[in-house]
Structures are given as C-alpha cells and as structure tokens.
Motif scaffolding. Structure first.
Motif, PDB file in Angstrom:
ATOM      1  N   THR A   1     -22.163   4.854  -7.592  1.00  0.00           N
ATOM      2  CA  THR A   1     -22.985   5.823  -8.231  1.00  0.00           C
ATOM      3  C   THR A   1     -21.646   7.049  -8.627  1.00  0.00           C
ATOM      4  O   THR A   1     -22.319   7.367 -10.032  1.00  0.00           O
ATOM      5  N   LEU A   2     -19.892   7.113  -7.723  1.00  0.00           N
ATOM      6  CA  LEU A   2     -19.737   7.489  -8.239  1.00  0.00           C
ATOM      7  C   LEU A   2     -17.959   8.046  -8.889  1.00  0.00           C
ATOM      8  O   LEU A   2     -18.001   8.381  -8.894  1.00  0.00           O
ATOM      9  N   GLU A   3     -17.805   6.297  -8.026  1.00  0.00           N
ATOM     10  CA  GLU A   3     -16.601   5.872  -9.020  1.00  0.00           C
ATOM     11  C   GLU A   3     -16.611   5.678  -9.869  1.00  0.00           C
ATOM     12  O   GLU A   3     -16.926   4.840 -10.660  1.00  0.00           O
ATOM     13  N   GLY A   4     -15.226   6.123 -10.689  1.00  0.00           N
ATOM     14  CA  GLY A   4     -15.157   5.920 -11.992  1.00  0.00           C
ATOM     15  C   GLY A   4     -15.165   7.456 -12.895  1.00  0.00           C
ATOM     16  O   GLY A   4     -14.179   8.308 -12.947  1.00  0.00           O
ATOM     17  N   ASP A   5     -16.590   7.941 -12.826  1.00  0.00           N
ATOM     18  CA  ASP A   5     -16.242   9.102 -13.298  1.00  0.00           C
ATOM     19  C   ASP A   5     -16.513  10.269 -12.655  1.00  0.00           C
ATOM     20  O   ASP A   5     -15.649  11.665 -12.519  1.00  0.00           O
ATOM     21  N   PHE A   6     -16.300  10.353 -11.038  1.00  0.00           N
ATOM     22  CA  PHE A   6     -16.159  11.881 -10.390  1.00  0.00           C
ATOM     23  C   PHE A   6     -15.604  11.711  -8.763  1.00  0.00           C
ATOM     24  O   PHE A   6     -14.473  12.608  -8.861  1.00  0.00           O
ATOM     25  N   LEU A   7     -14.813  10.129  -8.844  1.00  0.00           N
ATOM     26  CA  LEU A   7     -14.137  10.100  -7.805  1.00  0.00           C
ATOM     27  C   LEU A   7     -13.017   8.415  -7.639  1.00  0.00           C
ATOM     28  O   LEU A   7     -14.202   7.185  -8.823  1.00  0.00           O
ATOM     29  N   GLY A   8     -12.035   8.448  -7.753  1.00  0.00           N
ATOM     30  CA  GLY A   8     -11.486   7.845  -7.633  1.00  0.00           C
ATOM     31  C   GLY A   8     -11.630   6.413  -6.720  1.00  0.00           C
ATOM     32  O   GLY A   8     -11.942   6.543  -5.874  1.00  0.00           O
ATOM     33  N   ASN A   9     -10.502   5.615  -6.277  1.00  0.00           N
ATOM     34  CA  ASN A   9     -10.332   4.709  -4.798  1.00  0.00           C
ATOM     35  C   ASN A   9     -10.738   5.575  -3.752  1.00  0.00           C
ATOM     36  O   ASN A   9     -10.897   5.245  -2.545  1.00  0.00           O
ATOM     37  N   GLN A  10      -9.408   6.230  -3.960  1.00  0.00           N
ATOM     38  CA  GLN A  10      -8.364   6.997  -2.737  1.00  0.00           C
ATOM     39  C   GLN A  10      -9.626   7.788  -2.436  1.00  0.00           C
ATOM     40  O   GLN A  10     -10.596   8.352  -0.483  1.00  0.00           O
ATOM     41  N   GLY A  11     -10.428   8.674  -3.774  1.00  0.00           N
ATOM     42  CA  GLY A  11     -10.945   9.742  -2.820  1.00  0.00           C
ATOM     43  C   GLY A  11     -12.932   8.736  -1.796  1.00  0.00           C
ATOM     44  O   GLY A  11     -13.732   9.660  -1.029  1.00  0.00           O
ATOM     45  N   VAL A  12     -12.820   8.163  -2.950  1.00  0.00           N
ATOM     46  CA  VAL A  12     -14.231   6.599  -2.260  1.00  0.00           C
ATOM     47  C   VAL A  12     -13.580   6.803  -0.530  1.00  0.00           C
ATOM     48  O   VAL A  12     -14.496   6.768   0.334  1.00  0.00           O
ATOM     49  N   ASN A  13     -12.605   6.649  -0.579  1.00  0.00           N
ATOM     50  CA  ASN A  13     -12.302   5.488   0.566  1.00  0.00           C
ATOM     51  C   ASN A  13     -11.970   6.679   1.736  1.00  0.00           C
ATOM     52  O   ASN A  13     -12.500   6.893   3.447  1.00  0.00           O
TER      53      ASN A  13
ATOM     54  N   ARG B   1       0.774  -0.996  -0.071  1.00  0.00           N
ATOM     55  CA  ARG B   1      -0.346  -0.339   0.121  1.00  0.00           C
ATOM     56  C   ARG B   1       0.608   1.151  -0.209  1.00  0.00           C
ATOM     57  O   ARG B   1       1.647   1.227   0.739  1.00  0.00           O
ATOM     58  N   GLY B   2       0.277   1.923  -1.019  1.00  0.00           N
ATOM     59  CA  GLY B   2       1.286   3.574  -0.604  1.00  0.00           C
ATOM     60  C   GLY B   2       0.457   4.655   0.055  1.00  0.00           C
ATOM     61  O   GLY B   2      -0.154   4.210   0.395  1.00  0.00           O
ATOM     62  N   THR B   3       0.884   5.584  -0.477  1.00  0.00           N
ATOM     63  CA  THR B   3       0.583   6.785   0.369  1.00  0.00           C
ATOM     64  C   THR B   3      -0.330   7.201  -0.235  1.00  0.00           C
ATOM     65  O   THR B   3      -1.584   7.766   1.593  1.00  0.00           O
ATOM     66  N   GLY B   4      -0.745   6.866  -0.948  1.00  0.00           N
ATOM     67  CA  GLY B   4      -2.801   7.774  -1.241  1.00  0.00           C
ATOM     68  C   GLY B   4      -3.545   6.987  -0.720  1.00  0.00           C
ATOM     69  O   GLY B   4      -4.317   7.301  -0.009  1.00  0.00           O
ATOM     70  N   ASN B   5      -3.444   5.524  -0.266  1.00  0.00           N
ATOM     71  CA  ASN B   5      -3.770   4.193  -0.045  1.00  0.00           C
ATOM     72  C   ASN B   5      -4.072   4.813   1.793  1.00  0.00           C
ATOM     73  O   ASN B   5      -5.125   4.596   2.469  1.00  0.00           O
ATOM     74  N   VAL B   6      -3.579   4.779   2.234  1.00  0.00           N
ATOM     75  CA  VAL B   6      -2.573   5.329   3.716  1.00  0.00           C
ATOM     76  C   VAL B   6      -3.215   6.156   4.114  1.00  0.00           C
ATOM     77  O   VAL B   6      -4.529   6.381   5.124  1.00  0.00           O
ATOM     78  N   LEU B   7      -3.134   7.566   3.195  1.00  0.00           N
ATOM     79  CA  LEU B   7      -4.435   9.021   3.471  1.00  0.00           C
ATOM     80  C   LEU B   7      -5.660   8.352   3.639  1.00  0.00           C
ATOM     81  O   LEU B   7      -6.552   8.746   4.231  1.00  0.00           O
ATOM     82  N   GLY B   8      -6.266   7.860   1.700  1.00  0.00           N
ATOM     83  CA  GLY B   8      -7.125   7.817   2.416  1.00  0.00           C
ATOM     84  C   GLY B   8      -7.828   6.525   2.821  1.00  0.00           C
ATOM     85  O   GLY B   8      -9.320   6.566   3.114  1.00  0.00           O
ATOM     86  N   ASN B   9      -7.760   6.098   3.632  1.00  0.00           N
ATOM     87  CA  ASN B   9      -7.852   5.444   4.876  1.00  0.00           C
ATOM     88  C   ASN B   9      -7.776   5.947   6.416  1.00  0.00           C
ATOM     89  O   ASN B   9      -8.660   5.644   7.150  1.00  0.00           O
ATOM     90  N   ALA B  10      -6.723   7.105   6.302  1.00  0.00           N
ATOM     91  CA  ALA B  10      -6.566   7.542   7.849  1.00  0.00           C
ATOM     92  C   ALA B  10      -6.064   8.525   8.037  1.00  0.00           C
ATOM     93  O   ALA B  10      -5.842   9.501   9.039  1.00  0.00           O
TER      94      ALA B  10
END
Length: 430
Positions: A394-406, A257-266
C-alpha cells in the motif's frame, strides 16, 4: 575551553603554510580558511557547555561529565589522525575504519583516565566503564566518519558526545566480564560478517555497535536473540542469490547489508535495550516496568527475522500473490507473498520465540519469559511480518522506502508483543 578558543583564533589566522596543510579539510584549500577546524572548535565549545552544572544539571538531567567530554574530544581527534595514517598505506575502507576505531579507543580511554586523575576522581573499578564508553564512541565515530563527509567533524563530535552522555547514565556499573564479552564476541562476529560479505563496512560497524550496547545494557541473553537475526538473516540473503539476482530482486552489493538495512530492522530493538537500561531500578530514568522493553525487543527481532526469511526465501518461488487482493503478481512486487515465504517467516518467528524462552532467565536473570511469553513473541513476529507485507502493498514506493517499511513493521511487532504480553500475562518478574 581555553584550548578551543585558541583553536578558533589560530584557524582564523592561519591561511597557508605547513600548519595550514596539517589541518586542512577538503574545500579549505580553495577557500584558504580552516573552516573545518573552526567548526570543530565551535563544536568543542558547545559540547563543553554541557559540562556546566548551572546550565544543564537541573532536575533529573545531570551534566556531561568532564572526563567523558575530554575522552570524546580526544577520541575524535586521534581517531581521525589514526585513520589518516592508515589511509596512506591501506586505503581500503575497512582498514581506514579499523584505524579510526583503534586510535579512538586508545585516546578515549587515556583521555578519560587522565581527566579523572587531574580532577582527583577515583580510578578504582572505573576501567570497565571507561573502556565501554571509549569503545562505543569509537565505533559510532567510525560509522559516522564512513557515512559522512570529512568536514562533518562537528556533527560527529556532538553525536558521539551525546551518546556517551546517555551511556554514562544508563550504565552506572560495567563489569569486566561484560566488556570482555562485548569486545571479544562482537569484534569476531563483525569481522566475519565483513569477510563473508554479509555486511558492508558501514553495516559491520553498525552491527558491532548495536551488539556492544545490547550485551552491556541488556545482557548475554538479549545479545543471543539479536545475533540470531543477524546470523540467520545474513545466511538467508545468500540463499539462491543468483536466482534472485536474475529476477532483479536480490539485495545490492552481493547481499552485503548496509547501515540502512541494519538500522531499519534493529533500530526498534536498540531503543528497547536503552529503555530497559533506563528503567533499571539502579538508574530509574524511566519509572516503568522493564518487562515492557523485553517484549518490545523480542517482538521486533521476531518480526525482523520473520520478514527477512519470508522475503529472501519466498522470492525464489513462482506464483506470488499480492497480500491485499490475492491476485497473481510478478516476483519481487512490493507486498507480494508466497505460501513458502509465509511458512519460512513463521519458522523465523518461532526461532526467536524459542531462543527467548531458553535464554530468559537462563542467561539473564533480570526477567523471565514463560511458555506463554514465547507464544506472545511468536504472535508478534507473525503479526509484524504481515504488517510489513501490507505496508509494501500500500505505501512502499510512493510514501515509504524499504528501510522505512522495515522500521514500521518491527515497531508494529514490538507494539503487538507488549500489548499481547500484558493481556495474557506472559511476563513475570523475579
């Protein structure tokens, strides 16, 4: 300021020769100007202005302490120097970042202590806090150095300086046992996460920084809750990784897991830790009940672990259904759920709720989580997991990335925890 002015003049005048080569950054040789050094000099001047009481010290906003300013500048200078020296023999990113951290911590501590002596400020009892600031700044600096370009030193300097300015106010007193625990536990766990390939270098640095801040500003109890997500979530990522890879739905980099994943969750959790520290009566930057931030923290972590287990375990089972329509979809479809994944998510939320009940106030006497409070955390985790699936559909892909969803899911979990906690009275203060 005089030194910074001399640096600016020298950088503008020196266009070649050994001195130029010593300070040249990528692109400087082509342009025959030390633009990187000029930018760094300007950043030093700008950060130095924050130490001027007449400019900053108004109302409840104190100026940046001069010793912290000096420590920040030396931290970056010698951290960069140490990393460059290490790179000549060990170009691996892990070793380069370790060199930055070692050089930065040493210089940051020395700079603060020397500045305090020159300013006739007391040294007694200040070493734990000095070490805390140097360590925090060094890990943030190493993280930004790993993620940004070499000519981004001004941005790194300002980011580290602003963090240490905030931490100086949020941690009026740091005890020896706190900084010892923060250093010992987080460095070992950080190294293990990288060695076991559960985190990239950037992910490891991010996790260590968040852990240090959580231990010092929150307490061991808060860290126990946080590490439950890091540890169990990392193991779940490795669960039947080959099956998930064959389906094209596995985490990249062998699950590291990289920075984006860690920050998206924490990210929500660490903001809650900072808010809790700011609400402490000894700091009083925020005049609110600190229990709000405890439940926001636990609710966000419960969501993060619940969602991670739901995704990582549910992904290996067939016949997923879209959460919004319950129609069968292909494995890996955003917003798809399986009953096995939902059950795993509930287990994840239960784990965090149970740990929260056990460690507050057993390990941290500042707040108490009752059995009702543990139920609140459980509800928040399940609610946040459901929000994650709904956003994915509903929003992932078009408006949000995975980290944004998290991020928005953990934010939802935090909000649910706070609202439900005060509706049912699941929090008590000593």
């Amino acid at each position: 300021m005089t030194v910074a002015a001399a640096v600016l003049v020298g950088a503008a005048v020196v266009t070649d020769g050994p001195l130029f080569e010593l300070f040249a950054r990528p692109g400087d040789r082509k342009e025959q100007r030390l633009f990187g050094l000029i930018g760094f000099g300007l950043a030093v001047v700008g950060l130095g202005l924050l130490t001027v009481t007449d400019l900053v010290g108004t109302g409840r906003v104190p100026p940046l302490q001069v010793d912290v300013f000096v420590g920040t500048v030396l931290l970056l200078v010698y951290g960069n120097l140490a990393s460059e020296l290490v790179k000549t023999r060990y170009p691996n990113p892990f070793h380069v970042s370790a060199g930055f951290v070692a050089g930065g911590i040493t210089a940051g501590i020395a700079g603060q202590l020397v500045a305090r002596v020159l300013l006739d400020q007391p040294l007694a009892g200040t070493l734990p806090k000095v070490v805390f600031l140097a360590v925090s700044g060094a890990f943030l600096g190493a993280l930004l150095r790993a993620a940004l370009f070499e000519r981004d030193d001004p941005l790194v300097l300002f980011s580290v300086g602003l963090l240490l300015w905030l931490l100086f106010e949020l941690a009026p007193a740091v005890h020896n046992q706190e900084i010892a625990a923060a250093l010992g536990v987080t460095l070992v766990l950080g190294y293990l996460s990288f060695a076991l390939q559960t985190a990239s270098v950037e992910g490891m640095l991010t996790g260590v920084l968040l852990s240090i801040l959580t231990i010092v500003l929150g307490g061991i109890g808060w860290f126990t809750v946080l590490i439950s997500f890091f540890a169990i979530g990392a193991l779940s990522t490795k669960y039947r990784y080959d099956t998930k890879a064959a389906r094209g739905i596995a985490e990249d980099n062998e699950g590291a897991r990289g920075t984006g994943n860690v920050l998206g969750n924490a990210a929500v959790a660490i903001v809650a830790v900072l808010g809790f520290a700011a609400a402490d009566p000894g700091v009083a930057l925020l005049r609110v009940d600190g229990t709000i931030f405890l439940f926001a923290f636990a609710g966000s972590i419960a969501t993060a672990l619940s969602d991670t287990l739901s995704s990582e375990i549910g992904a290996v089972f067939d016949s997923p259904r879209l959460i919004t329509t319950l129609q069968p979809v292909e494995p890996g479809t955003d917003g798809a759920v399986t009953w096995q994944g939902e059950l795993a998510g509930i287990v994840g939320a239960t784990v965090v709720a149970t740990i929260s009940f056990l460690v507050f106030p057993a390990l941290d006497g500042s707040v108490t989580v009752s059995t009702t409070g543990a139920g609140v955390v459980l509800v928040a985790g399940i609610g946040g997991m459901t929000v994650d699936s709904l956003l994915g559909a509903t929003l992932e892909g078009d408006f949000l990335g995975n980290q944004g969803v998290n991020f928005f899911a953990t934010l939802a979990g935090a909000v649910v925890a706070v609202l439900v906690a005060f509706v049912v009275g699941g929090a008590t203060l000593p």
